[in-house]
Design an enzyme around this catalytic site. Structure first.
Site, PDB file in Angstrom:
ATOM      1  N   ASP A 117      -1.676 113.948  14.921  1.00 41.73           N
ATOM      2  CA  ASP A 117      -1.015 114.628  15.303  1.00 41.73           C
ATOM      3  C   ASP A 117      -0.225 113.089  15.720  1.00 41.73           C
ATOM      4  O   ASP A 117       1.368 112.895  16.119  1.00 41.73           O
ATOM      5  CB  ASP A 117      -0.570 115.440  16.386  1.00 41.73           C
ATOM      6  CG  ASP A 117      -0.614 117.000  15.804  1.00 41.73           C
ATOM      7  OD1 ASP A 117      -0.221 117.047  14.546  1.00 41.73           O
ATOM      8  OD2 ASP A 117      -0.204 117.929  16.548  1.00 41.73           O
ATOM      9  N   ARG A 122     -12.071 105.467  15.615  1.00 40.50           N
ATOM     10  CA  ARG A 122     -12.822 106.931  16.072  1.00 40.50           C
ATOM     11  C   ARG A 122     -12.170 107.707  17.265  1.00 40.50           C
ATOM     12  O   ARG A 122     -12.241 107.739  18.217  1.00 40.50           O
ATOM     13  CB  ARG A 122     -13.992 105.944  15.625  1.00 40.50           C
ATOM     14  CG  ARG A 122     -15.216 106.616  15.851  1.00 40.50           C
ATOM     15  CD  ARG A 122     -16.895 105.937  15.926  1.00 40.50           C
ATOM     16  NE  ARG A 122     -16.602 104.927  16.927  1.00 40.50           N
ATOM     17  CZ  ARG A 122     -17.900 104.197  16.843  1.00 40.50           C
ATOM     18  NH1 ARG A 122     -18.276 104.284  16.399  1.00 40.50           N
ATOM     19  NH2 ARG A 122     -18.064 103.575  18.158  1.00 40.50           N
ATOM     20  N   HIS A 133     -16.160 104.362  22.701  1.00 44.27           N
ATOM     21  CA  HIS A 133     -16.936 103.693  23.306  1.00 44.27           C
ATOM     22  C   HIS A 133     -15.735 102.772  23.758  1.00 44.27           C
ATOM     23  O   HIS A 133     -16.144 102.613  25.056  1.00 44.27           O
ATOM     24  CB  HIS A 133     -17.527 102.928  22.847  1.00 44.27           C
ATOM     25  CG  HIS A 133     -18.923 103.485  22.218  1.00 44.27           C
ATOM     26  ND1 HIS A 133     -19.649 104.829  23.439  1.00 44.27           N
ATOM     27  CD2 HIS A 133     -19.978 104.295  20.885  1.00 44.27           C
ATOM     28  CE1 HIS A 133     -21.522 104.711  22.755  1.00 44.27           C
ATOM     29  NE2 HIS A 133     -21.238 104.553  21.472  1.00 44.27           N
ATOM     30  N   GLU A 161     -25.830 108.611  11.974  1.00 47.73           N
ATOM     31  CA  GLU A 161     -25.831 107.540  12.392  1.00 47.73           C
ATOM     32  C   GLU A 161     -27.405 108.133  13.744  1.00 47.73           C
ATOM     33  O   GLU A 161     -27.428 107.993  14.680  1.00 47.73           O
ATOM     34  CB  GLU A 161     -25.050 107.619  13.750  1.00 47.73           C
ATOM     35  CG  GLU A 161     -24.351 108.101  14.403  1.00 47.73           C
ATOM     36  CD  GLU A 161     -23.054 107.924  15.680  1.00 47.73           C
ATOM     37  OE1 GLU A 161     -23.045 106.710  15.217  1.00 47.73           O
ATOM     38  OE2 GLU A 161     -22.122 108.309  15.421  1.00 47.73           O
ATOM     39  N   ASP A 183     -27.535 102.931  16.707  1.00 53.04           N
ATOM     40  CA  ASP A 183     -27.756 104.476  17.463  1.00 53.04           C
ATOM     41  C   ASP A 183     -29.163 104.920  15.962  1.00 53.04           C
ATOM     42  O   ASP A 183     -29.806 105.711  16.724  1.00 53.04           O
ATOM     43  CB  ASP A 183     -26.014 105.556  17.053  1.00 53.04           C
ATOM     44  CG  ASP A 183     -25.958 105.163  18.436  1.00 53.04           C
ATOM     45  OD1 ASP A 183     -25.812 105.625  19.697  1.00 53.04           O
ATOM     46  OD2 ASP A 183     -25.086 105.203  18.284  1.00 53.04           O
TER      47      ASP A 183
END
Length: 269
Positions: free
Chosen positions: A91, A77, A52, A157, A182
């Protein structure tokens, strides 16, 4: 003489060694200064939010580099379970991935595969060119990454994910994280994370994780709710965010020092 490095322990290993809930906060601003301030706060872990928040790969890597100087565990996240995105995040040095919107055991299996080198998975091999293996300064990174250097946390969620929680928890993920916001929205209770039906669904997931023998965490910005989860034995929890902390603190300054200013009480989330 070649210089060799050891990577930090994963979040999963840190959870195994703890005898209490690990308490953390979100990093959503993208600011490396904020990341460094929060890293030195004494919290156990920080979640860099690539879903987000407006974060580029470079911004995430910079925050990981800043946080590395402090005794706190970073979790990142990803914006989705896309295998290419997961490869890039790994990576650039993210060892601990939180993957949102995991609704089924098949979703969980796919994200696990994306974090594993063949033959266990489909992760592309580029560690010698990246921060993941500290540019080939971590001995046998390719041989040990799957088992030692990466942990995968599935975020439950949605109502569908709650129904599939037992299978998700037994899919091979290292931990489960519950997203009440959510989840509430998917159940028809937008903005009502404490609705009794939402709370019941949360406890369904917690039970499933306990039965599967894996850690379970949650987001709870309300101090009373957070304390209830901690007292109830939650393994890890997020209790704030850099952006909301700044928003509420700056509002408090305005309310304190500007005569007549009366701002509404806002949720910390």
């Amino acid at each position: 003489m070649p210089f060799r490095l050891d990577l930090p322990e994963t979040f999963t290993r840190t959870l195994e060694q703890s005898d209490r809930a690990l308490v953390g906060m979100w990093l959503c601003s993208g600011s490396p200064i904020n990341a460094e301030i929060c890293a030195g706060s004494g919290l156990d872990w920080l979640l860099i939010d690539g879903e987000h928040a407006p974060l580029s790969l470079q911004a995430i890597q910079t925050q990981l580099q800043v946080i590395a100087a402090y005794p706190v565990t970073p979790v990142v996240r990803v914006p989705s379970g896309d295998a290419t995105i997961i490869k890039q995040y790994l990576d650039l040095g993210a060892q601990n991935l939180l993957v949102p919107m995991v609704d089924t055991a098949e979703d969980a299996a796919a994200i696990i595969s994306a974090t594993r080198y063949p033959p266990e998975g489909v992760r592309g091999v580029g560690s010698a060119l990246s921060r993941a293996a500290r540019w080939n300064r971590v001995d046998d990174y390719l041989g040990t990454a799957n088992s030692t250097h990466v942990s995968v946390i599935a975020q439950i969620e949605s109502a569908e994910a709650v129904a599939n929680a037992p299978a998700i928890c037994r899919s091979g993920v290292d931990a489960i994280f519950i997203g009440p916001s959510d989840l509430a929205a998917s159940m028809g209770h937008l903005g009502q994370q404490a609705h009794p039906q939402v709370v019941a669904a949360i406890h369904t997931v917690i039970v499933a994780a306990r039965e599967a023998g894996i850690p379970v965490g949650i987001n709870a910005f309300d101090p009373a709710h957070a304390r209830d989860y901690i007292d109830g034995g939650i393994d890890f929890i997020l209790v704030g965010a850099d952006v909301s902390s700044l928003a509420r603190a700056s509002e408090a300054l305005a309310q304190t020092f500007i005569t007549g200013d009366s701002q509404p009480q806002r949720s910390s989330y």
